[in-house]
Design a protein around this motif. Sequence first.
Motif, PDB file in Angstrom:
ATOM      1  N   UNK A 272      54.921  55.579   0.785  1.00  0.00           N
ATOM      2  CA  UNK A 272      56.069  55.953   1.729  1.00  0.00           C
ATOM      3  C   UNK A 272      55.968  55.784   3.375  1.00  0.00           C
ATOM      4  N   UNK A 273      54.536  56.693   3.330  1.00  0.00           N
ATOM      5  CA  UNK A 273      54.161  56.542   4.780  1.00  0.00           C
ATOM      6  C   UNK A 273      53.870  55.198   5.193  1.00  0.00           C
ATOM      7  N   UNK A 274      52.963  54.465   4.582  1.00  0.00           N
ATOM      8  CA  UNK A 274      52.494  53.057   4.800  1.00  0.00           C
ATOM      9  C   UNK A 274      53.579  52.297   5.066  1.00  0.00           C
ATOM     10  N   UNK A 277      55.260  52.811   8.380  1.00  0.00           N
ATOM     11  CA  UNK A 277      54.295  52.946   9.575  1.00  0.00           C
ATOM     12  C   UNK A 277      54.896  51.787  10.649  1.00  0.00           C
ATOM     13  N   UNK A 278      55.339  50.685   9.879  1.00  0.00           N
ATOM     14  CA  UNK A 278      55.672  49.585  10.864  1.00  0.00           C
ATOM     15  C   UNK A 278      57.209  49.552  11.386  1.00  0.00           C
ATOM     16  N   UNK A 279      57.828  50.476  10.930  1.00  0.00           N
ATOM     17  CA  UNK A 279      59.446  50.569  11.088  1.00  0.00           C
ATOM     18  C   UNK A 279      59.721  51.305  12.397  1.00  0.00           C
ATOM     19  N   UNK A 296      46.775  63.086   2.224  1.00  0.00           N
ATOM     20  CA  UNK A 296      47.543  61.662   2.888  1.00  0.00           C
ATOM     21  C   UNK A 296      46.968  61.656   4.312  1.00  0.00           C
ATOM     22  N   UNK A 297      47.331  60.291   4.452  1.00  0.00           N
ATOM     23  CA  UNK A 297      46.639  59.797   5.843  1.00  0.00           C
ATOM     24  C   UNK A 297      47.807  59.431   6.515  1.00  0.00           C
ATOM     25  N   UNK A 298      48.592  60.195   7.546  1.00  0.00           N
ATOM     26  CA  UNK A 298      49.668  60.044   8.259  1.00  0.00           C
ATOM     27  C   UNK A 298      49.657  58.786   9.202  1.00  0.00           C
ATOM     28  N   UNK A 299      50.615  58.153   9.317  1.00  0.00           N
ATOM     29  CA  UNK A 299      50.818  56.992  10.552  1.00  0.00           C
ATOM     30  C   UNK A 299      51.225  57.805  11.841  1.00  0.00           C
ATOM     31  N   UNK A 300      51.218  57.005  12.928  1.00  0.00           N
ATOM     32  CA  UNK A 300      51.520  57.298  14.193  1.00  0.00           C
ATOM     33  C   UNK A 300      52.864  58.022  14.305  1.00  0.00           C
ATOM     34  N   UNK A 374      59.220  49.489   1.696  1.00  0.00           N
ATOM     35  CA  UNK A 374      59.670  49.037   3.097  1.00  0.00           C
ATOM     36  C   UNK A 374      61.068  48.500   3.079  1.00  0.00           C
ATOM     37  N   UNK A 375      61.022  47.241   2.097  1.00  0.00           N
ATOM     38  CA  UNK A 375      62.218  46.542   2.266  1.00  0.00           C
ATOM     39  C   UNK A 375      63.606  47.335   1.868  1.00  0.00           C
TER      40      UNK A 375
END
Length: 426
Positions: A272-274, A277-279, A296-300, A374-375
Amino acid sequence: MNFLFATAHLGGNVSPIVPVVQSLVAAGHAVRFMSDDVNRADAQAAGARFRSWVRAPNRVDRAREGDPPDWSVSDKEGIGMVAQFLAGTALAYAEDTIDELRREPADLVVGFDMLLGPMLGAEAIGQKLALLGTMISFFPLPGIAPLGSGLGIARNAQEQALLDASRAEMQALFDSALPELNAARARLGLAPLDHLADQCNAASVHWLGTARAFDFEQAVLRPNMRYAGPLLGDPVWAEPWASPWSTDDDRPLVLAGFSTSFQDHAAVLQRVIDASASLPVRLLVTLGGSIEPSELAPAPNTVVVRSAPHLEILKEASLVVTHGGHGTVIAVLLHRLPMLIIPHGRDQADNAVRVTERGAGLTLSRTAPTETIRAALVRQLNDPAFRLAAGALGDAVDAEWRASTLIADLEALARPLGKLARPRSG
């Protein structure tokens, strides 16, 4: 009057009951809350006197090692695992309940509707009993698919046959635990039952803590069952919330909150994080104590917190990603928000189908890849139809929540016959 609430730490089933206890205390009643020690703070915050289980299982913390491993099997097998636990522990819960009532009588015992033992104990000593659930019916009901099936409404003969077969299979799965329950009944001098669910008949009233509008209208309730309207509450251990984002950040807020008990869901949260990330969104992930931040590895654009008050955050959110637990789903609907549901077991697929049948969200498999998640997020953020459908269903659920007479009904049921209010003449 004197109330004894009997429940257990079985996931998110305690927080929704706490506001009911709080309302009864505020009305001047004496309320005891008998549960696992891990729920002591919740009970005391509501003003109730706390009592621990002695013979029965007693969780003292929320460590995930103590959570049931039902996530490791199929949904149906998981339900069967729970049924075996409930029947196998019934005598211990019953004896603890009887001991507490002999120590201090109650006008009404209010039992959690999945916990067979307190029902058994109340029946054995002729104690007035009500049941209060926190979701759709745990036991199979005529007219609809059973818990754990994830099936929707039957629209043709083929679907009806599938639904009937699923209900018969689940009934047999529940009743495979019946010998242990009947052995406990025999120990207390009670006659055997034909079905595990028949233990619920010991209650004068069995309230389902959900909205009629949320459940499928084809459900045929047992004679003593009623809809109480949704129950809502944040756990007392939820940490205070202060948004880390600037007040002029107008990106939509997406809340991702999964189970407070361990369901091996760290990998799904990471996807879900990944996916987000681009949205152009702000993603808040609440862990609920079952997953560690280090997993977990959070996105910015992501903030991860151990816990947070969902009822407060939902006021700012635009979309919710959830496992589909009943409490979360109902809270989201009351805020008229669409949701992406990724079920992991228990009642979650069944709640999900009640959402998707009304167009208020989407459901994905727990194995869905990042691109698929993502979709689904993009689709829901960009298509206003989801929010409109969530608003319509949320309006209906909210109307039942506001019109609930549960507190008055509990008081009326607890009232001794000699103190029943007299009808007005004429």
